[in-house]
Design an enzyme around this catalytic site. Structure first.
Site, short mmCIF file in Angstrom:
data_model
loop_
_atom_site.label_atom_id
_atom_site.label_comp_id
_atom_site.label_asym_id
_atom_site.label_seq_id
_atom_site.Cartn_x
_atom_site.Cartn_y
_atom_site.Cartn_z
N ASN A 1 -23.60 20.02 -33.13
CA ASN A 1 -23.91 19.84 -31.71
C ASN A 1 -25.37 19.48 -31.48
O ASN A 1 -25.73 18.90 -30.46
CB ASN A 1 -23.62 21.12 -30.92
CG ASN A 1 -22.15 21.47 -30.86
OD1 ASN A 1 -21.80 22.62 -30.67
ND2 ASN A 1 -21.27 20.49 -31.04
N ASP B 1 -13.59 26.25 -27.27
CA ASP B 1 -13.51 24.80 -27.25
C ASP B 1 -12.85 24.30 -25.96
O ASP B 1 -11.96 24.94 -25.42
CB ASP B 1 -12.69 24.33 -28.46
CG ASP B 1 -12.93 22.88 -28.79
OD1 ASP B 1 -13.90 22.29 -28.27
OD2 ASP B 1 -12.15 22.32 -29.57
#
Length: 272
Positions: free
Chosen positions: A100, A52
């Protein structure tokens, strides 16, 4: 959640201050010190990594989102090299979540290309055994083809098993596992009442994307966020977690070793 890839061309070089070389030397010496004191008998066999912070790293460096993704992709081989030095056997990398896939096309299309490059790099390395975890049907045909080719090309490799989580969501995985289990039992003529009577935890585990693999001992998340976001919800029931403040493209060997040191210092009780 994540994004990565071939690690080439567009990465913007970071500015180096007058003390950068000295700082790197000090960090390197510290890393060797941590490594020298690491308990090699307490190394996790399976590490899950939530990669991340690529976009935030890029913004902080004055770069673009795509440059952040490419920089994050370039870190993958480094991580696997560190893992191979410490006898880790399985690594699961969360590269793209099901959430996503809802990103704007102008970001998603380059991101998928970067992921495809990253998977090709893993396959061409010659050491790693690549395995896709996720819902293949949600991905574009080109991405599906790259993932399938990588699995086939690396099936006989003996190095680290690298799970590439692309189009992955923890709830989706459990849903797919239950759907697969129901379909299997229906083919055998088992009624729902009979299945409900005999259903055990292991029956669902046998239909997960990671079936046959050990559950992750350690889950690392970079960027300072302290949540799982649906990563390996079933498999991580007894995992240890390590949350690192560093954005993924800036993740260093010393950060990795700190995670291993922290893991080795814990007393795993598995609920007992």
């Amino acid at each position: 959640m994540l994004r990565h890839a071939g690690g080439r061309s567009e990465e913007r070089p970071q500015r180096r201050g007058p003390y950068a070389a000295v700082r790197e030397l000090v960090v390197g010496l510290y890393a060797r010190r941590v490594e020298g004191r690491l308990d090699t008998d307490q190394v996790p066999g399976h590490i899950g990594v939530i990669l991340d912070g690529n976009r935030r790293w890029a913004r902080a460096a004055g770069g673009t989102t795509e440059q952040g993704h490419r920089a994050g992709a370039g870190k993958i081989q480094e991580l696997l090299g560190w893992c191979s030095e410490t006898d880790v056997e399985v690594v699961t990398l969360w590269l793209l979540s099901t959430d996503n896939l809802d990103r704007p096309e102008q970001e998603l299309v380059p991101l998928l290309g970067i992921i495809e490059d990253a998977v090709r790099d893993l396959a061409s390395d010659g050491r790693w055994r690549v395995h896709h975890v996720g819902t293949m049907d949600l991905l574009p045909p080109g991405t599906q083809a790259v993932l399938k080719e990588a699995e086939e090309a690396t099936a006989d490799n003996t190095g680290i098993l690298v799970n590439v989580a692309v189009g992955y969501g923890g709830r989706q995985e459990i849903t797919d596992a239950v759907r697969s289990l129901l379909a299997e039992q229906a083919e055998r003529g088992t009624s729902l009442a009979e299945l409900a009577e005999k259903l055990e935890v292991e029956h669902i585990s046998e239909h997960l994307y990671t079936r046959g693999q050990p559950d992750p001992d350690l889950v690392i998340r970079t960027s300072g966020e302290q949540r799982l976001s649906g990563f390996m919800l079933w498999q991580s029931a007894h995992s240890e977690y390590y949350f690192c403040e560093v954005f993924w493209p800036a993740f260093r060997k010393v950060d990795f070793l700190r995670a291993l040191r922290d893991y080795a210092a814990r007393h795993r009780r598995y609920g007992g």
